[in-house]
Design a protein around this motif. Structure first.
Motif, PDB file in Angstrom:
ATOM      1  N   SER A  61       0.864  -1.168   0.000  1.00 39.26           N
ATOM      2  CA  SER A  61       0.000   0.000   0.000  1.00 39.26           C
ATOM      3  C   SER A  61       0.905   1.223   0.000  1.00 39.26           C
ATOM      4  N   TYR A  62       0.513   2.268  -0.709  1.00 40.15           N
ATOM      5  CA  TYR A  62       1.415   3.410  -0.839  1.00 40.15           C
ATOM      6  C   TYR A  62       0.649   4.728  -0.742  1.00 40.15           C
ATOM      7  N   ASP A  63       1.397   5.791  -0.497  1.00 41.30           N
ATOM      8  CA  ASP A  63       0.798   7.113  -0.332  1.00 41.30           C
ATOM      9  C   ASP A  63       1.849   8.173  -0.674  1.00 41.30           C
ATOM     10  N   ARG A  64       1.384   9.397  -0.897  1.00 43.08           N
ATOM     11  CA  ARG A  64       2.237  10.567  -1.130  1.00 43.08           C
ATOM     12  C   ARG A  64       3.248  10.311  -2.247  1.00 43.08           C
ATOM     13  N   GLU A  65       2.795   9.686  -3.304  1.00 44.55           N
ATOM     14  CA  GLU A  65       3.682   9.426  -4.431  1.00 44.55           C
ATOM     15  C   GLU A  65       3.934  10.720  -5.199  1.00 44.55           C
ATOM     16  N   LYS A  66       5.201  10.991  -5.458  1.00 47.13           N
ATOM     17  CA  LYS A  66       5.608  12.145  -6.260  1.00 47.13           C
ATOM     18  C   LYS A  66       6.544  11.647  -7.347  1.00 47.13           C
ATOM     19  N   LEU A  67       6.257  12.055  -8.569  1.00 50.57           N
ATOM     20  CA  LEU A  67       6.996  11.489  -9.682  1.00 50.57           C
ATOM     21  C   LEU A  67       7.294  12.573 -10.712  1.00 50.57           C
ATOM     22  N   ALA A  68       8.532  12.636 -11.143  1.00 50.64           N
ATOM     23  CA  ALA A  68       8.979  13.518 -12.214  1.00 50.64           C
ATOM     24  C   ALA A  68       9.825  12.675 -13.163  1.00 50.64           C
ATOM     25  N   PRO A  69      10.127  13.168 -14.344  1.00 55.46           N
ATOM     26  CA  PRO A  69      10.956  12.366 -15.254  1.00 55.46           C
ATOM     27  C   PRO A  69      12.281  11.931 -14.654  1.00 55.46           C
ATOM     28  N   TYR A  70      12.792  12.689 -13.673  1.00 55.20           N
ATOM     29  CA  TYR A  70      14.131  12.452 -13.127  1.00 55.20           C
ATOM     30  C   TYR A  70      14.120  11.997 -11.661  1.00 55.20           C
ATOM     31  N   PHE A  71      12.949  11.760 -11.074  1.00 51.42           N
ATOM     32  CA  PHE A  71      12.898  11.496  -9.634  1.00 51.42           C
ATOM     33  C   PHE A  71      11.602  10.790  -9.277  1.00 51.42           C
ATOM     34  N   TYR A  72      11.696   9.926  -8.253  1.00 52.68           N
ATOM     35  CA  TYR A  72      10.511   9.233  -7.740  1.00 52.68           C
ATOM     36  C   TYR A  72      10.578   9.215  -6.222  1.00 52.68           C
ATOM     37  N   GLU A  73       9.427   9.458  -5.588  1.00 57.79           N
ATOM     38  CA  GLU A  73       9.345   9.472  -4.138  1.00 57.79           C
ATOM     39  C   GLU A  73       7.994   8.902  -3.727  1.00 57.79           C
ATOM     40  N   VAL A  74       7.988   8.047  -2.698  1.00 58.60           N
ATOM     41  CA  VAL A  74       6.733   7.443  -2.277  1.00 58.60           C
ATOM     42  C   VAL A  74       6.865   6.935  -0.847  1.00 58.60           C
ATOM     43  N   ASP A  75       5.749   6.923  -0.133  1.00 60.70           N
ATOM     44  CA  ASP A  75       5.677   6.286   1.174  1.00 60.70           C
ATOM     45  C   ASP A  75       5.036   4.917   1.015  1.00 60.70           C
ATOM     46  N   LEU A  76       5.708   3.890   1.478  1.00 54.33           N
ATOM     47  CA  LEU A  76       5.082   2.581   1.619  1.00 54.33           C
ATOM     48  C   LEU A  76       4.414   2.609   2.990  1.00 54.33           C
ATOM     49  N   ASP A  77       3.138   3.019   3.025  1.00 52.17           N
ATOM     50  CA  ASP A  77       2.559   3.480   4.290  1.00 52.17           C
ATOM     51  C   ASP A  77       2.374   2.375   5.325  1.00 52.17           C
ATOM     52  N   ASP A  78       1.925   1.201   4.933  1.00 50.94           N
ATOM     53  CA  ASP A  78       1.811   0.114   5.906  1.00 50.94           C
ATOM     54  C   ASP A  78       3.173  -0.277   6.475  1.00 50.94           C
ATOM     55  N   GLN A  79       4.184  -0.176   5.627  1.00 49.03           N
ATOM     56  CA  GLN A  79       5.547  -0.504   6.049  1.00 49.03           C
ATOM     57  C   GLN A  79       6.225   0.657   6.784  1.00 49.03           C
ATOM     58  N   GLN A  80       5.623   1.850   6.676  1.00 47.00           N
ATOM     59  CA  GLN A  80       6.212   3.050   7.274  1.00 47.00           C
ATOM     60  C   GLN A  80       7.633   3.284   6.745  1.00 47.00           C
ATOM     61  N   THR A  81       7.758   3.108   5.427  1.00 49.44           N
ATOM     62  CA  THR A  81       9.050   3.239   4.766  1.00 49.44           C
ATOM     63  C   THR A  81       8.959   4.325   3.700  1.00 49.44           C
ATOM     64  N   HIS A  82       9.965   5.171   3.656  1.00 51.98           N
ATOM     65  CA  HIS A  82       9.999   6.262   2.681  1.00 51.98           C
ATOM     66  C   HIS A  82      11.038   5.950   1.613  1.00 51.98           C
ATOM     67  N   ILE A  83      10.644   6.133   0.349  1.00 50.02           N
ATOM     68  CA  ILE A  83      11.493   5.770  -0.787  1.00 50.02           C
ATOM     69  C   ILE A  83      11.818   7.008  -1.604  1.00 50.02           C
ATOM     70  N   GLN A  84      13.088   7.142  -1.996  1.00 50.08           N
ATOM     71  CA  GLN A  84      13.500   8.150  -2.969  1.00 50.08           C
ATOM     72  C   GLN A  84      14.361   7.467  -4.032  1.00 50.08           C
ATOM     73  N   TYR A  85      14.195   7.927  -5.275  1.00 49.63           N
ATOM     74  CA  TYR A  85      14.865   7.254  -6.393  1.00 49.63           C
ATOM     75  C   TYR A  85      15.243   8.285  -7.447  1.00 49.63           C
ATOM     76  N   ALA A  86      16.408   8.100  -8.080  1.00 46.76           N
ATOM     77  CA  ALA A  86      16.821   8.928  -9.213  1.00 46.76           C
ATOM     78  C   ALA A  86      17.638   8.066 -10.169  1.00 46.76           C
ATOM     79  N   PRO A  87      17.421   8.236 -11.474  1.00 52.08           N
ATOM     80  CA  PRO A  87      18.164   7.443 -12.464  1.00 52.08           C
ATOM     81  C   PRO A  87      19.285   8.222 -13.129  1.00 52.08           C
ATOM     82  N   SER A  88      20.281   7.506 -13.586  1.00 53.25           N
ATOM     83  CA  SER A  88      21.216   8.002 -14.577  1.00 53.25           C
ATOM     84  C   SER A  88      20.891   7.248 -15.878  1.00 53.25           C
TER      85      SER A  88
END
Length: 753
Positions: A108-135
C-alpha cells in the motif's frame, strides 16, 4: 557612476531572466510542466506509464501496478525492458515478520511524487519512505525504514534467471526473449549483518545464489530504524559490464544530487522548444508530450559496445551509439520528423542502427519494429524507408544512402508483406507485384496462405495502401541516387492504391483475387475484430485517407475539392452506428472518436490537415484546436488511446506549435493553428525557428494573414528549406476564419501519373 551602471545592468539581467521563460512570471522551467500521470488511465487499451528516465536512456522504470488507480505497487522497479512490460528484477524493502517474506512484496502506498528524473513514495503500511533517481545505465535508491524494534530486510528478485549476493553486493541476470539477458550489479552503502538465499523462513548464509523462476536473495541489516542507500548498474552485455556502468556513472550514493543532475538534463532537452502563452494547462500538455517523445528508442551502447538481439552477439559501436526499441509503424509519422528538426545527430545514429540491424539479421531487410529483444515485425508495412528519405530530404547526410536503399528495397521486395511476419515473400507478395493489390477473402472463406496470423489476418487494404506509400518513399531514394529506371518503377507502384479504390462509394474497398469487390460491405464494421480482415485496427473510414504521399490524386479520385471536403466533413460527423459496447468491442483501437475519425490511432493523425489540400485551411485550423482541446488534457484520462512511445505525442507537439509533417519523405510542413503566443525551436544546426501568433488567445484560432521570414505568406504550408537555417513565421490570428488565406496555393503531392 560605473558602480551605478553595473547595478543597473545587473537589475536588467535579473529582470530579463525572470520574464524570459513564461509570460505568467512563474519561473517554472520546462520539466516543471511535465505530468507523467497524464493519460495513465486509457479509455480501453494500454495507457501511458509514468516513466522515470533520462532522454533516450537504456534505464527506464515506472511503478508496477495494475493502473494508476491500483491500490498497491508490486515491489520497486529496477529496469523496464519493454515499453509495456513488467520490471526485470525487483526490489522489495521490508520490515516485519519473516512469514511474509517472498520474492515480491505488494505495498500500500501514499504521497507518491513522480517527475521524469525522480521518484518518491511512502510505503505506508511498512512506514518506509522511498526516494529514487536514475542516470543513463544506473540509479540510486534511498530507503528510510522507520519502524522501531522490527528487522530490516532487502529482497532482490530475478523473475527468470539467477541472483547472487556477496556481502553488500548483489548481481545476476534475468532472461528475456530471443536469447537476450539483462544483467544487474547492485551495492548497498551499508553492510548487511546477514545475506543469502531464503529457506524455511530464514536466511541461508551457506547458499548465496538462487536460480529459476522468482529466485531471490535476502539481506538483513538489524532491528532498528535506519536508512539504506543502494546504487546499481544494468547491462545487456554482462554482470561485469553492469558493474562498469555503475562505477562510470555513479561515484556516491547521493540520490538528491543525481536527481538534480537529471533535472538539468531534462531542462536542457525540453528547453530546445520554448513556448510562451498564458495557459499553464496547455504548456503541461505540450511539455508532457515532448517528454514522451524521448522515451524511445533507447541507446544501448555500453562503453563502446552493445549486445544485439538481431544476431545474438556483442559488437563494437565504432563511436556511434546504437539505438533500438522503436515502434516504427507509430513513430515514422511525426516522432522521427520532430527528431530531424531538433535531434539530428540522434536521428542519424538511429538510421545507422537500422542498417546495422538489417545486416545482423542476415537478410539485410530493414527492421519494422525493432525492440531490445530483436525485430518483432509487428503491425504492417515497412515504414523505416520513410525515416530514411525524410531525413535525407531534410539534409541528414551522416548515413550511407545506397546501403539504406538496398536494405529498404530488400525489406519490401524479399520479406513478405503479410502483417506481423518476418517470413520470406510468398504467393500474396507475388500477387501484389503482378496485380498491384493484396487480395481479400470473403467472410467465412478459409485462409490458405502460410504465415498469415490467425488473429492479425491479411489486412489487405492497410497493406496495399501502406506499401504504395513505402514504394513512393523508395522511388524518392532511387531518384536521389540517380537510379532513374527504378525510381520510375517504384513511382508507378506508388499509385497501387488506385487498384482498390471504389469509385461508386469513394472508399478503398477490398477485392478478391479475381478483382471483384467484396460485397455486401459496411465501411464501419466489415472486417471482424479490429477490421483486420480488410484494414488494420481502424475501419474503412480512417483508411479512406491513408494516401499521405498523394492527396492531390485522392482529391481527383473523389471528384474534386468540393466532394473531397464533403467526404472529410462526413468523417467527423458519421455516427458510430452501434452502441459503444458493440462498436468498441470490435474496434478497441478506434477510440477518441469524433464521428468515424479516431484521435487515438496513428493512421488518423494527418486527417485534420487534409482540408489544406482542398483549399479550406480554416477548417484545419478549427479542427486541430477542437481535437487537441477535446482529447489531450492535463488529467488521468488526458489521452484518447495508446500513446505508443511518441507516436501520438509528436502529433501534439507539432500541432500545438502550429505545423505538421503530413508526408514524411516530402520536405514540406502543413500549417495548422498554434496554441501559444510564441514558440522558439532550437534546431540541430544551432539556428532558431520562431512562430509568433499575434492577437493570441484561446478564441483566436483562425489565421488572418501571415509572413514568413519577412515576406507575405499566403500558403498553408512551407518547405523545410524555408526554415532549415532558422526563420520566423508570423501568424496574425482572429476569432473568425479568413476563408481566402491559404486557399489557392495548396501543399504539394506526388500528383497525377
Amino acid at each position: 557612476m560605473k558602480i551605478s551602471n553595473i547595478c543597473f545592468f545587473i537589475c536588467i539581467l535579473i529582470l530579463s531572466a525572470c520574464t524570459s521563460i513564461n509570460n505568467d512570471s512563474t519561473n517554472k522551467q520546462p520539466v516543471d510542466y511535465v505530468n507523467p500521470y497524464m493519460g495513465n488511465i486509457s479509455h480501453l487499451l494500454v495507457p501511458t506509464y509514468p516513466t522515470i528516465h533520462l532522454p533516450n536512456s537504456m534505464l527506464r522504470v515506472y511503478p508496477e501496478r495494475a493502473d494508476f488507480t491500483g491500490d498497491v505497487i508490486n515491489g520497486l522497479p529496477l529496469i523496464v525492458t519493454s515499453h509495456r512490460g513488467r520490471s526485470a528484477f525487483n526490489l522489495s524493502p521490508y520490515q516485519g515478520s519473516v512469514e511474509n517474506i517472498k520474492p515480491v512484496i505488494a505495498y500500500s502506498y501514499d504521497r507518491e511524487k513522480l517527475a521524469p528524473y525522480f521518484y518518491e513514495v511512502d510505503l505506508d503500511d511498512q512506514q518506509t519512505h522511498i526516494q529514487y533517481a536514475p542516470s543513463h545505465q544506473s540509479a540510486i535508491y534511498q530507503i528510510d525504514y522507520t519502524q522501531t524494534d522490527s528487522p530490516v530486510y532487502l529482497i532482490l528478485n530475478s523473475k527468470n534467471g539467477e541472483i547472487k549476493v556477496d556481502g553488500n553486493t548483489v548481481s545476476g541476470y534475468q532472461k528475456l526473449e530471443n536469447n537476450t539477458n539483462v544483467y544487474i550489479y547492485l551495492q548497498t552503502e551499508q553492510t548487511p549483518i546477514q545475506s543469502g538465499t531464503w529457506k524455511d523462513n530464514t536466511i541461508d548464509e551457506s547458499r548465496k545464489q538462487a536460480q529459476g523462476r522468482d529466485s531471490f536473495v535476502v539481506l538483513y541489516y538489524g532491528d532498528k530504524p535506519q536508512t539504506i542507500n543502494l546504487r546499481y548498474g544494468i547491462s545487456f552485455i554482462s554482470e561485469e559490464q553492469a558493474k562498469n556502468n555503475l562505477q562510470r556513472e555513479l561515484k556516491d550514493y547521493n540520490v538528491k544530487q543525481l536527481a538534480d543532475k537529471g533535472r538539468a538534463i531534462w531542462n536542457e532537452v525540453l528547453g530546445k522548444i520554448k513556448v510562451n502563452g498564458d495557459n499553464d494547462t496547455e504548456k503541461t500538455v505540450f511539455y508532457t508530450s515532448l517528454y514522451r517523445c524521448y522515451e524511445r528508442p533507447v541507446c544501448i551502447s555500453e562503453d563502446g559496445h552493445y549486445f544485439s538481439a538481431f544476431d545474438g552477439k556483442v559488437h563494437e559501436d565504432g563511436g556511434k551509439p546504437f539505438y533500438t526499441d522503436d515502434w516504427i509503424w507509430d513513430t515514422y509519422r511525426a516522432t522521427h520528423p520532430l527528431r530531424v528538426l531538433i535531434e539530428a545527430e540522434t536521428e542519424v545514429n538511429i538510421i545507422n542502427s537500422y542498417l546495422l540491424m538489417a545486416e545482423q539479421m542476415g537478410n539485410n531487410w530493414m527492421p519494422t519494429f525493432p525492440e531490445i529483444t530483436g525485430d518483432s515485425r509487428r503491425m504492417n508495412s515497412n515504414h523505416a524507408v520513410a525515416t530514411v528519405i525524410d531525413g535525407y530530404t531534410k539534409g541528414l547526410k551522416g548515413f550511407d544512402l545506397e546501403k539504406a536503399y538496398t536494405a529498404c528495397k530488400k525489406g519490401i521486395e524479399e520479406k513478405t508483406l503479410i502483417p506481423w511476419s518476418g517470413a520470406p515473400a510468398g504467393w500474396l507478395d507475388e500477387f501484389y507485384k503482378e496485380y498491384g493489390y493484396i487480395p481479400a477473402l470473403y467472410p467465412g472463406e478459409k485462409e490458405t496462405v502460410e504465415n498469415v496470423n490467425s488473429f492479425e489476418k491479411r489486412q489487405p487494404i492497410a497493406v496495399t495502401l501502406g506499401t504504395s506509400y513505402d514504394q513512393w518513399c523508395l522511388s524518392q531514394i532511387a531518384k536521389a541516387l540517380g537510379k532513374t529506371d527504378e525510381a520510375d518503377y517504384y513511382l508507378k507502384c506508388s499509385y497501387n492504391y488506385r487498384n482498390v479504390y471504389n469509385a461508386e462509394t469513394g472508399f478503398f474497398h477490398p477485392k478478391d483475387k479475381n478483382g471483384k469487390f467484396i460485397e455486401p460491405f459496411d465501411y464501419r464494421y466489415s472486417g471482424g475484430m479490429g477490421a483486420r480482415d480488410y484494414y488494420g485496427e481502424n475501419n474503412g473510414w480512417v483508411y479512406r485517407w491513408d494516401v499521405p504521399h498523394n492527396i492531390a490524386d485522392l482529391i481527383g479520385l473523389m471528384g474534386g475539392n468540393e466532394q473531397f471536403i464533403a467526404n472529410l466533413n462526413r468523417t467527423f460527423t458519421e455516427p458510430l452506428g452501434k452502441g459503444k459496447p458493440d462498436f468498441y468491442g470490435q474496434l478497441p483501437d478506434h477510440t477518441g472518436n469524433v464521428g468515424q475519425f479516431s484521435m487515438a490511432n496513428e493512421p488518423s493523425l494527418h486527417i485534420p490537415y487534409l482540408y489544406n489540400y482542398a483549399g479550406q485551411p480554416w477548417k484545419t485550423q478549427k479542427r486541430i484546436h477542437t481535437l487537441i482541446n477535446q482529447w489531450f488534457r492535463n488529467d488521468l484520462m488526458g489521452l484518447p488511446g495508446d500513446e505508443d512511445g511518441g507516436g501520438t505525442s509528436a502529433f501534439v507537439v507539432f500541432s500545438m506549435m502550429g505545423f505538421y509533417p503530413v508526408t514524411p519523405g516530402m520536405p514540406v510542413y502543413n500549417i495548422g493553428s498554434p496554441f501559444f503566443a510564441n514558440t522558439k525551436m532550437a534546431m540541430s544546426n544551432g539556428k532558431v525557428f520562431e512562430i509568433e501568433a499575434q492577437n493570441y488567445s484561446d478564441d483566436n484560432k483562425y489565421i488572418q494573414s501571415a509572413t514568413l521570414n519577412g515576406k507575405e505568406w499566403n500558403k498553408a504550408w512551407f518547405s523545410h528549406s524555408d526554415i532549415e537555417n532558422g526563420g520566423k513565421l508570423i501568424l496574425v490570428m482572429g476569432n473568425k476564419p479568413n476563408r481566402n488565406w491559404g486557399a489557392k496555393d495548396v501543399p504539394p503531392s506526388a500528383g497525377k501519373l
